[in-house]
Design a protein around this motif. Structure first.
Motif, PDB file in Angstrom:
ATOM      1  N   GLY A  64       9.574 -28.634  53.252  1.00 26.50           N
ATOM      2  CA  GLY A  64      10.907 -28.831  53.823  1.00 26.50           C
ATOM      3  C   GLY A  64      11.474 -30.209  53.506  1.00 26.50           C
ATOM      4  N   ALA A  65      10.629 -31.236  53.657  1.00 28.84           N
ATOM      5  CA  ALA A  65      11.067 -32.600  53.351  1.00 28.84           C
ATOM      6  C   ALA A  65      11.402 -32.750  51.873  1.00 28.84           C
ATOM      7  CB  ALA A  65       9.995 -33.601  53.760  1.00 28.84           C
ATOM      8  N   LEU A  66      10.617 -32.109  51.014  1.00 27.35           N
ATOM      9  CA  LEU A  66      10.890 -32.162  49.579  1.00 27.35           C
ATOM     10  C   LEU A  66      12.215 -31.476  49.249  1.00 27.35           C
ATOM     11  CD1 LEU A  66      10.064 -32.828  46.682  1.00 27.35           C
ATOM     12  CD2 LEU A  66       8.794 -30.658  46.639  1.00 27.35           C
ATOM     13  N   ALA A  67      12.454 -30.299  49.828  1.00 24.75           N
ATOM     14  CA  ALA A  67      13.728 -29.596  49.592  1.00 24.75           C
ATOM     15  C   ALA A  67      14.905 -30.449  50.044  1.00 24.75           C
ATOM     16  CB  ALA A  67      13.727 -28.252  50.325  1.00 24.75           C
ATOM     17  N   LYS A  68      14.781 -31.082  51.200  1.00 21.79           N
ATOM     18  CA  LYS A  68      15.856 -31.948  51.693  1.00 21.79           C
ATOM     19  C   LYS A  68      16.135 -33.070  50.701  1.00 21.79           C
ATOM     20  CE  LYS A  68      15.303 -35.211  54.966  1.00 21.79           C
ATOM     21  NZ  LYS A  68      15.169 -35.850  56.305  1.00 21.79           N
ATOM     22  N   ARG A  69      15.085 -33.739  50.224  1.00 23.36           N
ATOM     23  CA  ARG A  69      15.265 -34.837  49.260  1.00 23.36           C
ATOM     24  C   ARG A  69      15.936 -34.355  47.980  1.00 23.36           C
ATOM     25  NH1 ARG A  69      10.155 -36.523  51.114  1.00 23.36           N
ATOM     26  NH2 ARG A  69       9.124 -35.602  49.304  1.00 23.36           N
ATOM     27  N   VAL A  70      15.496 -33.211  47.480  1.00 20.80           N
ATOM     28  CA  VAL A  70      16.081 -32.668  46.245  1.00 20.80           C
ATOM     29  C   VAL A  70      17.564 -32.358  46.451  1.00 20.80           C
ATOM     30  CG1 VAL A  70      16.060 -30.683  44.666  1.00 20.80           C
ATOM     31  CG2 VAL A  70      13.908 -31.804  45.297  1.00 20.80           C
ATOM     32  N   PHE A  71      17.899 -31.679  47.542  1.00 24.79           N
ATOM     33  CA  PHE A  71      19.302 -31.354  47.808  1.00 24.79           C
ATOM     34  C   PHE A  71      20.141 -32.617  47.926  1.00 24.79           C
ATOM     35  CE2 PHE A  71      17.901 -27.215  50.130  1.00 24.79           C
ATOM     36  CZ  PHE A  71      17.767 -26.555  48.924  1.00 24.79           C
ATOM     37  N   LEU A  72      19.648 -33.604  48.658  1.00 26.99           N
ATOM     38  CA  LEU A  72      20.412 -34.837  48.842  1.00 26.99           C
ATOM     39  C   LEU A  72      20.576 -35.598  47.525  1.00 26.99           C
ATOM     40  CD1 LEU A  72      18.975 -36.019  52.281  1.00 26.99           C
ATOM     41  CD2 LEU A  72      21.286 -35.137  51.824  1.00 26.99           C
ATOM     42  N   LEU A  73      19.541 -35.597  46.692  1.00 27.25           N
ATOM     43  CA  LEU A  73      19.647 -36.275  45.394  1.00 27.25           C
ATOM     44  C   LEU A  73      20.611 -35.555  44.456  1.00 27.25           C
ATOM     45  CD1 LEU A  73      15.945 -37.315  44.707  1.00 27.25           C
ATOM     46  CD2 LEU A  73      17.910 -38.839  45.004  1.00 27.25           C
ATOM     47  N   ARG A  74      20.550 -34.236  44.446  1.00 28.18           N
ATOM     48  CA  ARG A  74      21.417 -33.437  43.558  1.00 28.18           C
ATOM     49  C   ARG A  74      22.849 -33.340  44.070  1.00 28.18           C
ATOM     50  NH1 ARG A  74      17.581 -28.279  42.054  1.00 28.18           N
ATOM     51  NH2 ARG A  74      16.125 -29.431  40.748  1.00 28.18           N
ATOM     52  N   GLY A  75      23.004 -33.402  45.372  1.00 29.61           N
ATOM     53  CA  GLY A  75      24.338 -33.242  45.951  1.00 29.61           C
ATOM     54  C   GLY A  75      24.782 -31.798  46.032  1.00 29.61           C
ATOM     55  N   THR A  76      23.873 -30.882  45.787  1.00 30.67           N
ATOM     56  CA  THR A  76      24.148 -29.447  45.901  1.00 30.67           C
ATOM     57  C   THR A  76      22.931 -28.770  46.495  1.00 30.67           C
ATOM     58  OG1 THR A  76      23.346 -28.926  43.687  1.00 30.67           O
ATOM     59  CG2 THR A  76      25.711 -29.373  43.906  1.00 30.67           C
ATOM     60  N   MET A  77      23.161 -27.563  46.989  1.00 30.37           N
ATOM     61  CA  MET A  77      22.105 -26.800  47.648  1.00 30.37           C
ATOM     62  C   MET A  77      22.069 -25.413  47.053  1.00 30.37           C
ATOM     63  SD  MET A  77      22.031 -25.861  51.708  1.00 30.37           S
ATOM     64  CE  MET A  77      21.721 -27.538  52.185  1.00 30.37           C
ATOM     65  N   LYS A  78      20.889 -24.845  46.969  1.00 32.50           N
ATOM     66  CA  LYS A  78      20.720 -23.459  46.547  1.00 32.50           C
ATOM     67  C   LYS A  78      19.721 -22.820  47.489  1.00 32.50           C
ATOM     68  CE  LYS A  78      21.547 -20.209  43.547  1.00 32.50           C
ATOM     69  NZ  LYS A  78      22.810 -19.525  43.632  1.00 32.50           N
ATOM     70  N   HIS A  79      20.168 -21.794  48.215  1.00 33.04           N
ATOM     71  CA  HIS A  79      19.299 -21.081  49.136  1.00 33.04           C
ATOM     72  C   HIS A  79      19.776 -19.645  49.265  1.00 33.04           C
ATOM     73  CE1 HIS A  79      22.622 -21.595  51.914  1.00 33.04           C
ATOM     74  NE2 HIS A  79      21.962 -20.988  52.869  1.00 33.04           N
ATOM     75  N   SER A  80      19.000 -18.807  49.922  1.00 30.83           N
ATOM     76  CA  SER A  80      19.395 -17.411  50.115  1.00 30.83           C
ATOM     77  C   SER A  80      20.638 -17.347  50.994  1.00 30.83           C
ATOM     78  CB  SER A  80      18.257 -16.622  50.775  1.00 30.83           C
ATOM     79  OG  SER A  80      18.734 -15.354  51.182  1.00 30.83           O
ATOM     80  N   LEU A  81      21.669 -16.713  50.490  1.00 26.74           N
ATOM     81  CA  LEU A  81      22.916 -16.595  51.255  1.00 26.74           C
ATOM     82  C   LEU A  81      22.829 -15.509  52.325  1.00 26.74           C
ATOM     83  CD1 LEU A  81      25.519 -17.030  48.376  1.00 26.74           C
ATOM     84  CD2 LEU A  81      24.695 -18.745  50.006  1.00 26.74           C
ATOM     85  N   ALA A  82      21.708 -14.827  52.403  1.00 24.18           N
ATOM     86  CA  ALA A  82      21.522 -13.789  53.418  1.00 24.18           C
ATOM     87  C   ALA A  82      20.497 -14.204  54.470  1.00 24.18           C
ATOM     88  CB  ALA A  82      21.084 -12.488  52.759  1.00 24.18           C
ATOM     89  N   ALA A  83      20.038 -15.440  54.409  1.00 27.29           N
ATOM     90  CA  ALA A  83      19.006 -15.901  55.343  1.00 27.29           C
ATOM     91  C   ALA A  83      19.629 -16.311  56.669  1.00 27.29           C
ATOM     92  CB  ALA A  83      18.236 -17.074  54.739  1.00 27.29           C
ATOM     93  N   GLU A  84      19.350 -15.525  57.701  1.00 30.00           N
ATOM     94  CA  GLU A  84      19.819 -15.874  59.038  1.00 30.00           C
ATOM     95  C   GLU A  84      18.921 -16.961  59.620  1.00 30.00           C
ATOM     96  OE1 GLU A  84      21.040 -12.773  61.704  1.00 30.00           O
ATOM     97  OE2 GLU A  84      21.237 -11.351  60.051  1.00 30.00           O
ATOM     98  N   ILE A  85      19.401 -17.637  60.630  1.00 27.43           N
ATOM     99  CA  ILE A  85      18.633 -18.685  61.297  1.00 27.43           C
ATOM    100  C   ILE A  85      17.645 -18.014  62.244  1.00 27.43           C
ATOM    101  CG2 ILE A  85      18.778 -20.662  62.857  1.00 27.43           C
ATOM    102  CD1 ILE A  85      21.672 -21.063  61.733  1.00 27.43           C
ATOM    103  N   ASP A  86      16.369 -18.341  62.072  1.00 25.35           N
ATOM    104  CA  ASP A  86      15.334 -17.742  62.919  1.00 25.35           C
ATOM    105  C   ASP A  86      15.645 -17.972  64.401  1.00 25.35           C
ATOM    106  OD1 ASP A  86      13.887 -16.909  60.713  1.00 25.35           O
ATOM    107  OD2 ASP A  86      12.527 -18.628  60.745  1.00 25.35           O
ATOM    108  N   GLY A  87      15.640 -16.875  65.165  1.00 24.00           N
ATOM    109  CA  GLY A  87      15.850 -16.954  66.603  1.00 24.00           C
ATOM    110  C   GLY A  87      17.308 -17.002  67.039  1.00 24.00           C
ATOM    111  N   ALA A  88      18.230 -17.100  66.084  1.00 20.33           N
ATOM    112  CA  ALA A  88      19.661 -17.170  66.429  1.00 20.33           C
ATOM    113  C   ALA A  88      20.190 -15.775  66.753  1.00 20.33           C
ATOM    114  CB  ALA A  88      20.457 -17.769  65.275  1.00 20.33           C
ATOM    115  N   PRO A  89      21.248 -15.701  67.560  1.00 16.69           N
ATOM    116  CA  PRO A  89      21.856 -14.396  67.813  1.00 16.69           C
ATOM    117  C   PRO A  89      22.322 -13.755  66.498  1.00 16.69           C
ATOM    118  CG  PRO A  89      22.783 -16.074  69.271  1.00 16.69           C
ATOM    119  CD  PRO A  89      21.927 -16.789  68.265  1.00 16.69           C
ATOM    120  N   SER A  90      22.297 -12.446  66.468  1.00 22.83           N
ATOM    121  CA  SER A  90      22.758 -11.720  65.277  1.00 22.83           C
ATOM    122  C   SER A  90      24.214 -12.026  65.007  1.00 22.83           C
ATOM    123  CB  SER A  90      22.592 -10.216  65.486  1.00 22.83           C
ATOM    124  OG  SER A  90      21.234  -9.906  65.622  1.00 22.83           O
ATOM    125  N   LEU A  91      24.563 -12.007  63.731  1.00 22.54           N
ATOM    126  CA  LEU A  91      25.949 -12.228  63.317  1.00 22.54           C
ATOM    127  C   LEU A  91      26.728 -10.941  63.532  1.00 22.54           C
ATOM    128  CD1 LEU A  91      25.042 -14.060  59.995  1.00 22.54           C
ATOM    129  CD2 LEU A  91      25.607 -15.106  62.208  1.00 22.54           C
TER     130      LEU A  91
END
Length: 150
Positions: A64-91
């Motif tokens: 997780g810390a590595l992904a954060k560093r990579v995203f912050l260094l690149r200035g962009t993010m790539k992740h699953s656009l269908a990933a809901e937040i664990d434990g969050a109410p359904s959309l």
């Protein structure tokens, strides 16, 4: 391209709600515009109020810390656009887009006015306010690229 400035998000969002969803959403999005706005509101709000579930501490300290560093260094993010937040109410796919947009605006207002320590991110762990602002901006830019282009 720099990420969305969170302080200007509400203005851009509400001025563009009349555009077709396909012009705002990322290609291949699994969710409709309302669900996407709800998801973005959840993550922004939870950075202040606390996320419902966290990944294990070892994950947050390593991958997780590595992904954060990579995203912050690149200035962009790539992740699953269908990933809901664990434990969050359904959309809710039927929630009117205007209500979902108001929810995101409210979450951004809560975040931008927050001055205390933030809740740990479920994957990245502890983040400063500036890191969260940048990460939220990248997250919104990935889900709503049409909003960045306005």
């Amino acid at each position: 391209m720099p990420p969305i400035d969170l302080a200007r998000l509400a203005e851009r969002l509400h001025h563009n709600l009349g555009r077709p969803e396909r012009e705002l959403l990322a290609p291949g999005s699994s969710w409709n515009l309302s669900q996407t706005l709800q998801h973005c509101a959840q993550t922004v709000r939870y950075s202040v109020t606390g996320y419902p579930a966290l990944k294990p501490a070892l994950f947050r300290a390593t991958a997780g810390a590595l992904a954060k560093r990579v995203f912050l260094l690149r200035g962009t993010m790539k992740h699953s656009l269908a990933a809901e937040i664990d434990g969050a109410p359904s959309l809710d796919p039927a929630l009117p887009v205007t209500e979902a947009a108001t929810g995101l605006t409210d979450a951004v207002t809560l975040f931008t006015g927050h001055t205390a320590e933030h809740a740990p991110h479920p994957a990245y762990g502890r983040c400063t306010h500036d890191e969260f602002a940048r990460l939220h901006s990248m997250h919104l830019a990935e889900h709503l690229p049409g909003l960045v282009d306005v």
